[in-house]
Design a protein around this motif. Structure first.
Motif, PDB file in Angstrom:
ATOM      1  N   LYS A 176     -14.282 104.854  -0.514  1.00 47.86           N
ATOM      2  CA  LYS A 176     -12.767 104.449  -0.286  1.00 47.86           C
ATOM      3  C   LYS A 176     -12.247 105.219   0.660  1.00 47.86           C
ATOM      4  CE  LYS A 176     -12.516 101.459  -3.714  1.00 47.86           C
ATOM      5  NZ  LYS A 176     -11.992  99.978  -3.578  1.00 47.86           N
ATOM      6  N   LEU A 177     -11.366 104.780   1.458  1.00 46.73           N
ATOM      7  CA  LEU A 177     -10.578 105.544   2.514  1.00 46.73           C
ATOM      8  C   LEU A 177      -9.457 106.212   1.684  1.00 46.73           C
ATOM      9  CD1 LEU A 177     -10.373 102.811   5.241  1.00 46.73           C
ATOM     10  CD2 LEU A 177     -12.111 105.060   5.260  1.00 46.73           C
ATOM     11  N   PRO A 178      -9.264 107.384   2.342  1.00 47.94           N
ATOM     12  CA  PRO A 178      -8.418 108.392   1.724  1.00 47.94           C
ATOM     13  C   PRO A 178      -6.719 108.085   1.806  1.00 47.94           C
ATOM     14  CG  PRO A 178      -9.172 109.450   3.494  1.00 47.94           C
ATOM     15  CD  PRO A 178      -9.786 108.193   3.539  1.00 47.94           C
ATOM     16  N   HIS A 179      -6.598 107.079   2.962  1.00 51.94           N
ATOM     17  CA  HIS A 179      -5.233 106.657   2.971  1.00 51.94           C
ATOM     18  C   HIS A 179      -4.194 106.055   1.869  1.00 51.94           C
ATOM     19  CE1 HIS A 179      -7.933 106.606   6.486  1.00 51.94           C
ATOM     20  NE2 HIS A 179      -6.753 107.045   7.348  1.00 51.94           N
ATOM     21  N   HIS A 180      -2.989 106.427   2.171  1.00 56.12           N
ATOM     22  CA  HIS A 180      -1.995 105.344   1.552  1.00 56.12           C
ATOM     23  C   HIS A 180      -1.591 104.418   2.629  1.00 56.12           C
ATOM     24  CE1 HIS A 180      -1.574 108.894  -1.280  1.00 56.12           C
ATOM     25  NE2 HIS A 180      -1.322 108.057  -2.108  1.00 56.12           N
ATOM     26  N   ILE A 181      -1.384 103.170   2.061  1.00 64.10           N
ATOM     27  CA  ILE A 181      -1.188 102.175   3.127  1.00 64.10           C
ATOM     28  C   ILE A 181      -0.086 101.013   2.564  1.00 64.10           C
ATOM     29  CG2 ILE A 181      -3.260 100.775   2.061  1.00 64.10           C
ATOM     30  CD1 ILE A 181      -3.447  99.424   4.666  1.00 64.10           C
ATOM     31  N   ASP A 251      -4.403 102.017  -6.163  1.00 62.47           N
ATOM     32  CA  ASP A 251      -3.046 102.563  -6.424  1.00 62.47           C
ATOM     33  C   ASP A 251      -2.238 103.349  -5.333  1.00 62.47           C
ATOM     34  OD1 ASP A 251      -5.066 104.481  -6.213  1.00 62.47           O
ATOM     35  OD2 ASP A 251      -4.500 105.693  -8.116  1.00 62.47           O
ATOM     36  N   ARG A 252      -3.162 103.233  -4.088  1.00 59.78           N
ATOM     37  CA  ARG A 252      -2.708 103.746  -2.831  1.00 59.78           C
ATOM     38  C   ARG A 252      -2.086 102.588  -1.998  1.00 59.78           C
ATOM     39  NH1 ARG A 252      -6.490 108.700  -1.438  1.00 59.78           N
ATOM     40  NH2 ARG A 252      -6.738 109.590  -3.419  1.00 59.78           N
ATOM     41  N   VAL A 253      -2.072 101.441  -2.318  1.00 58.76           N
ATOM     42  CA  VAL A 253      -1.758 100.303  -1.658  1.00 58.76           C
ATOM     43  C   VAL A 253      -0.248  99.798  -2.171  1.00 58.76           C
ATOM     44  CG1 VAL A 253      -2.217  98.199  -0.718  1.00 58.76           C
ATOM     45  CG2 VAL A 253      -3.936  99.859  -1.160  1.00 58.76           C
ATOM     46  N   LYS A 254       0.558  99.596  -1.239  1.00 57.55           N
ATOM     47  CA  LYS A 254       1.891  99.171  -1.816  1.00 57.55           C
ATOM     48  C   LYS A 254       2.313  98.148  -0.730  1.00 57.55           C
ATOM     49  CE  LYS A 254       6.570  99.982  -3.775  1.00 57.55           C
ATOM     50  NZ  LYS A 254       7.138 101.287  -4.272  1.00 57.55           N
ATOM     51  N   GLY A 307       6.067 108.508   2.763  1.00 57.11           N
ATOM     52  CA  GLY A 307       6.603 110.104   2.844  1.00 57.11           C
ATOM     53  C   GLY A 307       6.307 110.820   1.518  1.00 57.11           C
ATOM     54  N   GLY A 308       6.735 109.881   0.426  1.00 59.20           N
ATOM     55  CA  GLY A 308       6.798 110.485  -0.966  1.00 59.20           C
ATOM     56  C   GLY A 308       5.344 110.634  -1.505  1.00 59.20           C
ATOM     57  N   MET A 309       4.415 109.942  -0.908  1.00 55.24           N
ATOM     58  CA  MET A 309       3.048 109.738  -1.228  1.00 55.24           C
ATOM     59  C   MET A 309       2.125 111.153  -0.786  1.00 55.24           C
ATOM     60  SD  MET A 309       2.595 107.570  -3.622  1.00 55.24           S
ATOM     61  CE  MET A 309       3.969 107.886  -4.300  1.00 55.24           C
ATOM     62  N   LEU A 310       2.762 111.233   0.536  1.00 57.64           N
ATOM     63  CA  LEU A 310       1.919 112.420   1.323  1.00 57.64           C
ATOM     64  C   LEU A 310       2.784 113.669   1.145  1.00 57.64           C
ATOM     65  CD1 LEU A 310       1.638 110.515   4.710  1.00 57.64           C
ATOM     66  CD2 LEU A 310      -0.153 110.634   2.839  1.00 57.64           C
ATOM     67  N   ARG A 311       3.934 113.724   1.026  1.00 61.07           N
ATOM     68  CA  ARG A 311       4.591 115.110   0.777  1.00 61.07           C
ATOM     69  C   ARG A 311       5.579 115.060  -0.343  1.00 61.07           C
ATOM     70  NH1 ARG A 311       6.174 118.876   5.616  1.00 61.07           N
ATOM     71  NH2 ARG A 311       6.054 120.359   4.019  1.00 61.07           N
ATOM     72  N   PRO A 312       5.298 114.746  -1.703  1.00 60.28           N
ATOM     73  CA  PRO A 312       6.252 114.448  -2.800  1.00 60.28           C
ATOM     74  C   PRO A 312       7.303 115.463  -2.882  1.00 60.28           C
ATOM     75  CG  PRO A 312       4.188 115.000  -3.631  1.00 60.28           C
ATOM     76  CD  PRO A 312       3.788 114.834  -2.053  1.00 60.28           C
TER      77      PRO A 312
END
Length: 318
Positions: A176-181, A251-254, A307-312
């Motif tokens: 899986k790619l590591p990104h949040h999207i 869980d990283r897709v919204k 931003g919250g996912m990357l730097r909570p």
């Protein structure tokens, strides 16, 4: 990641005309209207000037930014309110903390980039940006998809190239790619989109909104997206959701239903009128113009979520 390290980049992409530049122009407007104490500023002079130019185009000229014809970089910072810090040796006293910062390095490509075999240099820069980033904003235009039907082709090409570059490293080790999207369904203010949302039973009144603008509930945005894909001109669009959830952790897709300019509200009545909500109208001189005040819908939310996912830790005070 320490407080002194920059946040990972956030990149965005989507087909031509999907609303990428308008989204960027509306971002700072949305932050100001929401009174979140978060603000968007240019990281350098050129980006600051461009930010003001884009914003004034919407607010003062009542026009949309020109379509992106070449690869464009925006280096912005999302700066939040400083959070007071307690001194451990004197817990009854506080001292001003540092304002949290989220770095937004938007690389805005022209929409048809992956369909143009001659654009190898620009394509390489975009793929490099997507690989480097850990937050992605993907713009899906339901109107264009119903007319042109090329969203799957663009998305499939981009993800294939990103995955190919990441195979050599550990980032793609689990498949899986590591990104949040953040998947943004654009142009919710378009009657063709809002009518479908209403006809399919996705809209509901927002009782906390004095304007009573109908919204698609957050927990139904994914379902609405999938339904719009199935409604597209090209049957391949049905596979877009599967494609996204194949490449990224679910869980990283919204999903977000967005509008850069929002709905028209007649000031005499002060509420949403289902018979008169079109905020984008034909300009007598050609093109399109914005009819009333700009009221972005779900424009800052994808960026704040990323931003919250990357730097909570940075988003606790937002």
């Amino acid at each position: 990641m320490t407080e002194t390290e920059p946040a990972p980049d956030i990149a965005m992409w989507g087909a031509s005309g999907s609303g990428k530049t308008a989204f960027l122009a509306a971002l700072s407007i949305a932050l100001n209207k929401a009174e979140t104490n978060w603000k968007l500023v240019g990281e350098n002079q050129a980006s600051g000037v461009e930010l003001i130019k884009l914003r004034n185009r919407l607010l003062d000229d009542r026009r949309f930014p020109d379509s992106t014809e070449s690869l464009t970089y925006y280096n912005w910072l999302l700066i939040g309110p400083a959070e007071d810090q307690r001194q451990w040796w004197r817990p009854w006293r506080t001292q001003p903390g540092k304002a949290p910062r989220i770095r937004l390095d938007f690389l805005d490509p022209r929409g048809g980039l992956f369909a143009d075999p001659q654009a190898s240099v620009d394509k390489e820069a975009l793929v490099s940006s997507l690989v480097r980033s850990r937050g992605l904003i993907y713009m899906f235009d339901p109107d264009r998809e119903s007319r042109v039907g090329d969203a799957f082709k663009h998305l499939d090409s981009a993800l294939n190239e990103v995955a190919a570059q990441m195979l050599a490293g550990n980032a793609y080790a689990d498949g899986k790619l590591p990104h949040h999207i953040a998947v943004c369904i654009t142009k919710y203010d378009d009657p063709r989109v809002l009518t479908l949302a209403d006809r399919w039973g996705f809209t509901e009144p927002d009782l906390s909104d004095e304007l009573r603008i109908p919204r698609v509930a957050e927990d139904r945005a994914r379902e609405f997206f999938h339904r719009l894909c199935r409604h597209g001109r090209n049957h391949n669009a049905e596979m877009i959701l599967d494609l996204i959830e194949t490449y990224f952790h679910k869980d990283r897709v919204k999903f977000f239903v967005t509008s850069s300019v929002g709905m028209y509200i007649d000031e005499r009545y002060g509420r949403f009128d289902p018979d008169d909500f079109l905020n984008v109208i034909d300009d007598p001189d050609g093109g399109l113009m914005i009819r009333g005040p700009v009221r972005p819908i779900n424009v800052m939310e994808p960026v704040i979520w990323l931003g919250g996912m990357l730097r909570p830790r940075s988003m606790r005070s937002g």
